[in-house]
Design a protein around this motif. Sequence first.
Motif, PDB file in Angstrom:
ATOM      1  N   GLY A 157      -7.511  12.661  41.321  1.00 12.37           N
ATOM      2  CA  GLY A 157      -7.044  14.291  41.468  1.00 12.37           C
ATOM      3  C   GLY A 157      -8.741  14.056  42.461  1.00 12.37           C
TER       4      GLY A 157
ATOM      5  N   SER B 243      -5.068   6.038  38.368  1.00  5.35           N
ATOM      6  CA  SER B 243      -5.175   5.522  39.697  1.00  5.35           C
ATOM      7  C   SER B 243      -5.628   3.887  39.649  1.00  5.35           C
ATOM      8  CB  SER B 243      -5.803   6.839  39.458  1.00  5.35           C
ATOM      9  OG  SER B 243      -6.138   7.806  39.706  1.00  5.35           O
TER      10      SER B 243
ATOM     11  N   GLU C 182      -8.053   7.164  34.081  1.00  6.09           N
ATOM     12  CA  GLU C 182      -7.169   8.329  33.726  1.00  6.09           C
ATOM     13  C   GLU C 182      -7.634   7.231  32.115  1.00  6.09           C
ATOM     14  OE1 GLU C 182      -5.581   8.684  37.711  1.00  6.09           O
ATOM     15  OE2 GLU C 182      -6.048   6.869  35.946  1.00  6.09           O
TER      16      GLU C 182
ATOM     17  N   PRO D  50      -8.292  14.029  35.372  1.00  5.41           N
ATOM     18  CA  PRO D  50      -7.542  13.828  34.327  1.00  5.41           C
ATOM     19  C   PRO D  50      -7.230  13.767  32.959  1.00  5.41           C
ATOM     20  CG  PRO D  50      -8.445  11.945  35.298  1.00  5.41           C
ATOM     21  CD  PRO D  50      -9.158  13.029  35.906  1.00  5.41           C
TER      22      PRO D  50
ATOM     23  N   CYS E  20      -3.077  14.836  37.766  1.00  7.23           N
ATOM     24  CA  CYS E  20      -3.884  14.044  36.732  1.00  7.23           C
ATOM     25  C   CYS E  20      -2.598  14.519  35.713  1.00  7.23           C
ATOM     26  CB  CYS E  20      -4.848  14.766  36.706  1.00  7.23           C
ATOM     27  SG  CYS E  20      -6.009  14.273  37.788  1.00  7.23           S
TER      28      CYS E  20
ATOM     29  N   SER F 234      -9.333  17.818  40.690  1.00  7.96           N
ATOM     30  CA  SER F 234      -8.621  17.668  39.422  1.00  7.96           C
ATOM     31  C   SER F 234      -9.483  16.882  38.316  1.00  7.96           C
ATOM     32  CB  SER F 234      -7.213  17.474  39.582  1.00  7.96           C
ATOM     33  OG  SER F 234      -6.832  18.756  40.306  1.00  7.96           O
TER      34      SER F 234
ATOM     35  N   GLY G 157      -3.979  17.272  32.902  1.00 12.51           N
ATOM     36  CA  GLY G 157      -5.098  17.222  34.167  1.00 12.51           C
ATOM     37  C   GLY G 157      -5.574  18.664  34.073  1.00 12.51           C
TER      38      GLY G 157
ATOM     39  N   HIS H 291     -10.297   8.266  42.342  1.00 12.48           N
ATOM     40  CA  HIS H 291      -9.282   9.002  41.251  1.00 12.48           C
ATOM     41  C   HIS H 291      -8.107  10.378  42.017  1.00 12.48           C
ATOM     42  CE1 HIS H 291      -9.803  12.504  39.193  1.00 12.48           C
ATOM     43  NE2 HIS H 291     -11.268  12.226  39.034  1.00 12.48           N
TER      44      HIS H 291
ATOM     45  N   ALA I 173      -1.861  10.028  29.068  1.00 13.52           N
ATOM     46  CA  ALA I 173      -2.780  10.170  29.788  1.00 13.52           C
ATOM     47  C   ALA I 173      -2.508   9.488  31.266  1.00 13.52           C
ATOM     48  CB  ALA I 173      -4.165  10.519  29.956  1.00 13.52           C
ATOM     49  N   THR I 174      -1.901   9.969  32.826  1.00 11.66           N
ATOM     50  CA  THR I 174      -1.373   9.585  34.089  1.00 11.66           C
ATOM     51  C   THR I 174      -1.315  10.818  34.824  1.00 11.66           C
ATOM     52  OG1 THR I 174       0.178  10.474  33.560  1.00 11.66           O
ATOM     53  CG2 THR I 174       0.342   7.599  32.241  1.00 11.66           C
ATOM     54  N   SER I 175      -1.975  10.040  35.781  1.00 12.19           N
ATOM     55  CA  SER I 175      -1.413  10.947  37.403  1.00 12.19           C
ATOM     56  C   SER I 175      -0.201  11.512  37.816  1.00 12.19           C
ATOM     57  CB  SER I 175      -2.294   9.902  38.772  1.00 12.19           C
ATOM     58  OG  SER I 175      -0.728   9.492  39.038  1.00 12.19           O
TER      59      SER I 175
END
Length: 752
Positions: A688, A672, A550, A738, A708, A736, A712, A686, A664-666
Amino acid sequence: MNTQPNVSTGRQDYNGSYPTNADATIPHNVQDGHEGVGAGPQVTSTAKELELVCGPLLNYRRMTNEGDGTVLWHGSVLIVTTPSRKMPELALRPIGAVSPDDENSTSNGPGGQKIEGVKLYEDTRKAFWRFRFQVPFQEFEAKWEYEIYHLNYPSGKEMSKSQTFAVPSVAQSMRILFHSCNGFSVGTDIDAWSGPALWNDVLRMHDQKPFHVMIGGGDQIYNDGVRVDGPLREWTTIGNPHKRRDYPFNEKMRAECDEYYYNNYIRWYGHAPFSNANGQIPQLNIWDDHDIIDGFGSYTDRFMNCHVFRGIGGVAHKYYLLFQHHVAPPKSTFTSDAPKAVEANAGTTPADPIQLSDSWVLIEEKDDPTYIIGPKPGPYVEEHSRSMYCQLGARIAFCGIDARTERTRHQINYPETYDLIFNRLSKELQANSDIKHLILLLGVPIAYPRLQWLENIFSSPIMGPIKFLNKRFGFAGSLFNQFDGNVDLLDDLDDHYTAHQHKHERRDLVHRLQNLCKQHSVRVTILGGDVHLAAIGRFYSHPKLGISAERDYRYMPNVISSAITNKPPPQAVADLLARRNKIHHLDHDTDETLLEMFDRDPEYSDEKLRAAAANGVDNVKRNGKMKQKTRAKNHATMPSRNYAIICESSPHGATRSSMGAPPATSGDGSVSTPPTVKSNTRKPIHEGENNAGTGHPAASGLRETGLCGPYGLDVTLRVEINPSDKEGHTDGYGFSVPALDARGFSQQGVTW
């Protein structure tokens, strides 16, 4: 939001009933002056009716913010007709929300529009017409309908006179279809592969959840037959390579090649089900070698400079601009019996009075701002390259690099062209912080296994005796091409970014992309086709740096989707590539490898099994599984026809007012765990990528995963199950991507 803008070109704000009879005429001495002027005399025609030959073809161009809250979608429609004194008109109207349950669908939209056609090109047999228009983005995902009047439609051919297309809401990014290699290589048994069957699957997916744009990654058409059953057949059979190089490309051959390329486009672009998709899913295209002829640009320089290659490069470019870009072509293309054309090797081909004697060409007043025009003509196609930049809805940008016009065996693009592209990207990303993803389109994959050992064998002295036997006695004839006498696969290997002669250009391109990501905190996802199989490559930071995906500006997936129509390579080739799937080091801090995501072969669901059996598909086993496509150890490459779907993981999770807010995070707000130096990074690195394959939530391509974070991307590879299935049913594999948050982040003493 202003929902009543002046949004058409031609006659504006048409709110009355649509015309039902053809009464618009064009005097033969009047040129289409409101978009440009014409070159050559206006073609005189006594025909009273316009006969539709091909189309409609729908293109997406760009989106613009008008500064008053209005955001406009720009597009165009192209048709090909017989010459006539009639002028076609396009009627366009909104027909409501895509989903009738959309809570915002009561917003007032604009009334109908009526747009006059602009003639791009005409000769004694055909005329190309373009309709440019704009529609406003609404607060809801909207559906639009268009119909073209003053046309006679072909009898005995099923086609709808009206077409519809979908435009995302102003808060949405576009749902993207990506495809490449849309045709068959010479000698392929087309019936054995059920023709372009996967376009049936595309249309089924589109009906369930519409695509907003269709990205063509090159080889939208295969013109290789020009040397087998076309006007280059005699030239191809010349045994002496010196005579082939010196063979003239005179006006007679140019006219014959012009006829061949035109007829091949008409045949392919008018062929269902591909033709059905053309009218309702807006296109964005770049070209590759088969749009011209197999291997164009990757043979030896001395051979590529011959008259025939220069000639077909010009003819192919003419119809590439018309059919795939809706742009007027140059006034003339190269011939060897026009002295000025022969002398123009360092510039564009000058106007040829012979070619203009029976044709008319619109001279565009200015280039569409979508294009990034190369600074100088290509070495073999004597025209400027056309790379593209545009925005695909709220948070996704797109850049397509024209990697064919400037290509030689030792160069993919001029350094000055890269400068223009990256200056444009930096300018656009600097001006719009809402953009979270950049989709970069290349003609061939860039994160892909090395095959230099195979290149070395094909180029080594040990091939000399075999070449001699081939020339004298035809020994190993299928191994060598009939152009320059080299091993047939060598031009394909030379085409790859991973070829040894492109090593430095490839590395520099990736480094410039990394700097772009770091500077603007934007994630780059690369699209590439050409190789006739499905795979996912990735660049990423070396695990020693301990960086989560990420926050890793070096993490760039390469979605490899090819071919949607051409046959795949044998299982053994796919397995060989998988064995070559090493963890490579681009530099001290960047690694690359393919993701092992193919957990099983594609198989039918119960519903698809019943549908296939009803269509008489053979080899369908009870459990729906088909013939094994790869060996048990190969989870990295899939030799089956395929296409890709790309969309935001949470398109309704971000509204206009919240754009640019979340990091930008999961999915759960965390990042991750970074891979370690002992990790096998061919496996997921990660969240995704976890469970990538048929068990991933993105595998269906029909629902958002929510993975994501709010920005994402979900990526789906739809893979053909059985080539005998004329309906082209597919199975899905997903993962996916991120978004990136590289702002103010430091790791191990390094600040980015």
